[in-house]
Design a protein around this motif. Sequence first.
Motif, mmCIF file in Angstrom:
data_model
loop_
_atom_site.group_PDB
_atom_site.id
_atom_site.type_symbol
_atom_site.label_atom_id
_atom_site.label_comp_id
_atom_site.label_asym_id
_atom_site.label_seq_id
_atom_site.Cartn_x
_atom_site.Cartn_y
_atom_site.Cartn_z
ATOM 1 N N ILE A 104 0.836 -1.209 0.000
ATOM 2 C CA ILE A 104 0.000 0.000 0.000
ATOM 3 C C ILE A 104 0.868 1.256 0.000
ATOM 4 C CG2 ILE A 104 -1.922 -1.162 1.156
ATOM 5 C CD1 ILE A 104 -1.007 0.109 3.767
ATOM 6 N N SER A 105 2.113 1.102 -0.404
ATOM 7 C CA SER A 105 2.988 2.280 -0.435
ATOM 8 C C SER A 105 2.472 3.302 -1.433
ATOM 9 C CB SER A 105 4.413 1.845 -0.800
ATOM 10 O OG SER A 105 4.899 0.884 0.102
ATOM 11 N N ALA A 106 2.058 2.824 -2.620
ATOM 12 C CA ALA A 106 1.544 3.749 -3.629
ATOM 13 C C ALA A 106 0.256 4.406 -3.176
ATOM 14 C CB ALA A 106 1.316 3.004 -4.952
ATOM 15 N N ALA A 107 -0.584 3.622 -2.454
ATOM 16 C CA ALA A 107 -1.835 4.200 -1.953
ATOM 17 C C ALA A 107 -1.561 5.288 -0.933
ATOM 18 C CB ALA A 107 -2.715 3.104 -1.346
ATOM 19 N N ASP A 108 -0.562 5.071 -0.048
ATOM 20 C CA ASP A 108 -0.212 6.111 0.911
ATOM 21 C C ASP A 108 0.306 7.351 0.209
ATOM 22 O OD1 ASP A 108 -1.000 4.613 3.012
ATOM 23 O OD2 ASP A 108 0.991 3.947 3.601
ATOM 24 N N ALA A 109 1.139 7.144 -0.820
ATOM 25 C CA ALA A 109 1.649 8.303 -1.555
ATOM 26 C C ALA A 109 0.518 9.046 -2.257
ATOM 27 C CB ALA A 109 2.691 7.838 -2.575
ATOM 28 N N MET A 110 -0.433 8.271 -2.831
ATOM 29 C CA MET A 110 -1.579 8.921 -3.474
ATOM 30 C C MET A 110 -2.446 9.642 -2.464
ATOM 31 S SD MET A 110 -2.667 5.997 -6.253
ATOM 32 C CE MET A 110 -4.102 6.947 -6.729
ATOM 33 N N ARG A 111 -2.585 9.068 -1.260
ATOM 34 C CA ARG A 111 -3.376 9.736 -0.237
ATOM 35 C C ARG A 111 -2.733 11.049 0.175
ATOM 36 N NH1 ARG A 111 -3.080 6.035 2.975
ATOM 37 N NH2 ARG A 111 -4.933 4.880 2.326
ATOM 38 N N GLU B 115 -0.740 12.808 -1.735
ATOM 39 C CA GLU B 115 -0.899 13.714 -2.874
ATOM 40 C C GLU B 115 -2.309 14.281 -2.930
ATOM 41 O OE1 GLU B 115 0.139 15.911 -6.156
ATOM 42 O OE2 GLU B 115 1.424 14.769 -4.787
ATOM 43 N N TYR B 116 -3.285 13.433 -2.611
ATOM 44 C CA TYR B 116 -4.670 13.901 -2.604
ATOM 45 C C TYR B 116 -4.874 14.968 -1.532
ATOM 46 C CZ TYR B 116 -9.679 13.842 -1.676
ATOM 47 O OH TYR B 116 -10.980 14.222 -1.461
ATOM 48 N N GLU B 117 -4.293 14.756 -0.364
ATOM 49 C CA GLU B 117 -4.426 15.757 0.689
ATOM 50 C C GLU B 117 -3.768 17.065 0.282
ATOM 51 O OE1 GLU B 117 -2.748 13.909 4.080
ATOM 52 O OE2 GLU B 117 -4.478 12.555 4.428
ATOM 53 N N ARG B 118 -2.608 16.969 -0.384
ATOM 54 C CA ARG B 118 -1.973 18.202 -0.863
ATOM 55 C C ARG B 118 -2.831 18.886 -1.926
ATOM 56 N NH1 ARG B 118 2.790 14.952 -0.501
ATOM 57 N NH2 ARG B 118 2.614 14.460 -2.738
ATOM 58 N N LEU C 232 -9.034 16.383 -13.947
ATOM 59 C CA LEU C 232 -8.515 15.952 -12.651
ATOM 60 C C LEU C 232 -9.446 14.925 -12.004
ATOM 61 C CD1 LEU C 232 -6.434 16.318 -10.374
ATOM 62 C CD2 LEU C 232 -7.833 18.180 -9.494
ATOM 63 N N LEU C 233 -10.760 15.155 -12.097
ATOM 64 C CA LEU C 233 -11.697 14.199 -11.524
ATOM 65 C C LEU C 233 -11.661 12.867 -12.259
ATOM 66 C CD1 LEU C 233 -14.809 16.482 -10.881
ATOM 67 C CD2 LEU C 233 -13.298 15.478 -9.171
ATOM 68 N N GLY D 260 -10.132 9.434 -7.087
ATOM 69 C CA GLY D 260 -11.076 8.597 -6.375
ATOM 70 C C GLY D 260 -11.946 7.830 -7.364
ATOM 71 N N PRO D 261 -12.522 6.703 -6.936
ATOM 72 C CA PRO D 261 -13.358 5.926 -7.855
ATOM 73 C C PRO D 261 -14.658 6.658 -8.159
ATOM 74 C CG PRO D 261 -13.476 5.030 -5.637
ATOM 75 C CD PRO D 261 -12.444 6.114 -5.590
ATOM 76 N N LEU D 262 -15.113 6.485 -9.399
ATOM 77 C CA LEU D 262 -16.367 7.086 -9.853
ATOM 78 C C LEU D 262 -17.282 5.963 -10.302
ATOM 79 C CD1 LEU D 262 -15.040 10.056 -12.026
ATOM 80 C CD2 LEU D 262 -15.839 10.167 -9.669
ATOM 81 N N THR D 263 -18.581 6.186 -10.070
ATOM 82 C CA THR D 263 -19.556 5.252 -10.610
ATOM 83 C C THR D 263 -19.678 5.458 -12.111
ATOM 84 O OG1 THR D 263 -21.381 6.774 -10.283
ATOM 85 C CG2 THR D 263 -20.834 5.306 -8.441
#
Length: 853
Positions: A345-352, A354-357, A646-647, A653-656
Motif C-alpha cells: 500500500i505504499s503507492a496508496a499512501d503516496a496517493m493519499r 498527494e490527494y491531501e496536498r 482531474l476528476l 477517487g473511484p467514480l460510478t
Amino acid sequence: MPGEDPLKAGQAVAGGHQDRAIAARPSAFRQRLSPRGRFARLLCGTALVLPFHALAARAEDALVKGTSVPISTMEVIQLALTVGVVGAAFVSAIALIRERQRTAAENLDLRGRLADANAALQRSEALLNLRDQRVVVWPAENKKPEIVGSLPMETGAPDDRAAFLAFGRWLMPRSAAALENAVAALREKGIAFDLVAETQAGAPLEIQGRKGAAHGIVRFVSLSEAQRNLARLKLEHQRVSAEHDTVLGLFDVLKMPLWMRGADGRLKWVNRAYWTAVEAADRDAALRDGREFLGSQARDAIASEHKSRPVFEQTLSTVIAGDRHVFAVTDFAGTDGSAGLAHDISAADAMREEYERTVRSHADTLDKLNTAVAIFNADEKLRFYNQAFQKLWGLDTAFLSSTPDNVLLLDRLRSAGKIAEQPEWRRWKENLLSAYRSVEPVEHWWHLPDGKTIRVVGNPQPKGGVTWVFENLTEKIDLESRYQTAVRVQGETLDNLTEGVAVFGPDGRLRLSNPAFAQMWELPAEAVLPAVHVTTIRDLCAGRAKDGPWAGFVAAVTGFDDERRDHHGQTTLENGNTLRYAVIHLPNGQVMFTFVDVTDSVNVERALKDKNDALLKSDQLKNDFVQHVSYELRSPLTNIIGFTELLSLPGTGPLTTKQQEYLDHIGSSSSVLLTIVNDILDLATVDAGIMQLDISEVKVEGTVKAAAELVADRLEEHAIRLGIDIAAAPKSFHGDETRVRQILYNLLSNAANYAPEGSTIRLACRETAEGVEFSVQDDGPGMPPDVLDSVFRRFEPRVNGGRRRGAGLGLSIVKSFVELHGGSVRIETGENRGTTVICTFPAAPAGIRAAAE
C-alpha cells in the motif's frame, strides 16, 4: 447295377477275397487316393467291366458244349485288365463310403460345436444385458459402434443409442471431457483406461476401456453402494486436487507475497511474488534457506496476536530491493499451520498524501476567488468555506468553524435577515436541500433584502455532499439592464432622426436603418428590411444620383482594405436634393452610412453629430461587453476542463459509471463551448481588422491529411468514409497553413454532420487558372434556396437533416479566412442531391490582408 452298388459288383467278379484285402487297408488307401483319383478309378472300373462279362459268357458256353476253347493272348490281357479295373472300382467304392462316413461325423461334430457356441453367445448376451452394465463396441473400421446392455434408471444414463453416445449430455462436464479423451486415445493408439465418472444425476460409474485385435470396447459398470462411496470419494478427491492446484496457481500469479507455514512455524509454500521479494533463486531455494519476508519483530507480533485470536491484520513495513515499503499484512492461523498475505500500500499512501496536498491547494485556490463557495459533506455538515462566502453573508467565524449543518445555516441566515422571507419556509428549504439527493447541479436565484441578486448553484459531489456556489450577479444584471436601455434608446433615436442611417454587417447585409434613409433614397419598404444585401440597395439607388457613391459603399462593406478608414462625401440626387454622407466603420466588421440633407439647417447637422456620437458610444459599450464576456469565459472554461480531467484521474477517487458518464458530458460540453468562444474571438479579430495571416509555403498533402485526422473520430462514429483526391493538386501554395487547415476541418465537420450513415465524403484539390481550389462534397439532403441565402450568416445554426445543432460559425469562419487570403467561396447544392463547398485560394496572395466584411 454295378455302377449303383460297387460293393456287390466286386463280389460278383472276384469272390470277395481281394475286396476284403483292400477293405482291410481303407485308411492307407484313402490316404494314397485323392477324391479326384478315386472318382476316376471308379469310372474306369465301371466302363471296363463289360469285356470281362463277355469273356465269362464265352467260357461258360464252352463248358456247356464240352469243347475246349482256345484263349488268345489278347483275351488274357483283356481279362487281366478287367480284373484290375474291377478291383479298382471296389476300392473306390469303399473309399467313397468311408469318406461319406467321415464327412457325416465331421458335420455332426460341427453341429455340436455350433450349439455350444450359440449357448455361450446366449450366456454372454445374458451377462451383458444385466441392468448394471453397458458395453460399447467400436469395430476396427469406421463403422457405427454396437451397444449391449443397459444401466439402471437412477444413474441418469439414457437408453437411446445416440443419446447415450453423447456423453456430454448425461455426464458431468469434467467426466465427459475425460471420457472423450480416453476413448479417442483407445481407438487411435490402443491405450487402455480405467475411469470413475459422475453422471448429472450424481451417480458414479466405473468405466473400463480395452483394445482388441479388431474392436475397441468400453464398459460402463454401475457400482455397488460401497463402491459408489469409494467412487464419490475419488471424484471428490479429484475435485479437491483440481481446486487446490487452481488456488495455488492463482496464489502463484498474484503480485502480492503469500506464504504458508506448517505447525512448526517453518515455511511450507510461498508464491512467486514472495521468493522474488526475498531475492531467492526459486521457490525451493526460498523454502530451503528459510528466507523470511517480514522481520523478526513483525513475525513475533504476528505470533503474539495468534495466541489470542486466529486472524492478524496490521500495517507493517519491510525493505525490498533496498527500498522501504508499507504492506497491509493479513495472517490466519489454523490447527495445522498458518497462511499470510501482504498487500503493498505504499503507492496508496503516496496517493493519499498527494490527494491531501491537492485538496489543500484546491482550498487555497477557492479561498482566493471572489465567488462565494461552501462545501458540505454527505452528512450536510459544512466542511469548507472561502473568504468570499464569509464576506457575503457576514457570519461569525466561530460559528462557521463549528461545522454547522446546512439546515442550521439557512435558519441562521433567515433569522439574521440575510435572505428573503419565504411564504412556505419549510417547503422552500426542502426544495433547496433536494440537491443532496440529486445527480445533476441545481440552480436557484435569490433576491436578497439588501437588493442583491445571487445565483445559487448546488453541485452534487461524487462521494456525497454538495458544493454551493453563490455568484453575485447584481452588477451584471444592472449592466445588462443599462445595455438594453441603451439599445432601446438607440433604436428610438434612430427612428426619430431626420438623418438617414444604414448599418451593414460583415456579411454585407443590412442590419438596421431608419425611415429617413428610405425617404432620402426613395426606397420601397421591402428594400430596407434586415438581411437585404448591399448590392440590392446599390442597384435600386444607382439611377437616383449623379455619379452615385454606392460602388464605393459596396467596396467599403465587402472589401478587404489594408486599413479601414472612415471617409465623408457628398452626392446630388436626380430630384435636386444634395446629401452629405459619411462612411463609418464600426466594431465587429460593421459599416454605418449616414446621410444628411445639407439643404436643412445646421442645427440638424449638429444634432446628427451628437446622436452619432451617442451611437458610437453605445456600439462601443456593446463591443466592449461582448469582448469582455468572451475573454472572461475562457478562464472559467479552462478551469472547468482542468478540474474535469482531474476528476477523471484514478488518483482522485473511484467514480460510478453514471458519474463518469456525467463527467464525460461536462468535459465534452466544455470543450465545445471553448471551441465556440475561440471561434467568436477569431471572428471578432477578423471583424476588427487585426487578423494577421502567417503566409508561408503550404504543403497540400500534409495539410489535407492533418485536417482528415481531426475529423476521423466523427467519421468513424457514423461509418462515413472519406475519399481524398489530390492527384491534380499542386504540391504547395502560399498561404496561412493553420487557417487553411482550420478551413478544411470546418468543411469536413459540416459535411460529416449532414452526410448519411455509411456514405462517402469527397475532399478534392486541384490547380486552376485562378489558383488552388479545394472542394468538399457530401451526399446529404442538400440546401434549399432559402437556406442557401443565409448559409454564411453567423449565429444562425441550421439542422436541415443534420445530426447536431452548432453555433452557426463554421461556414462564417470559412468564408472570412478564405477571403482573407484573397480567395472566394461558392456552394453547389440542391435538395436531395448533396452539397459541394468550393474554396478558391490564389496561388500567391499579394500579402496579408485584413477582413473587412
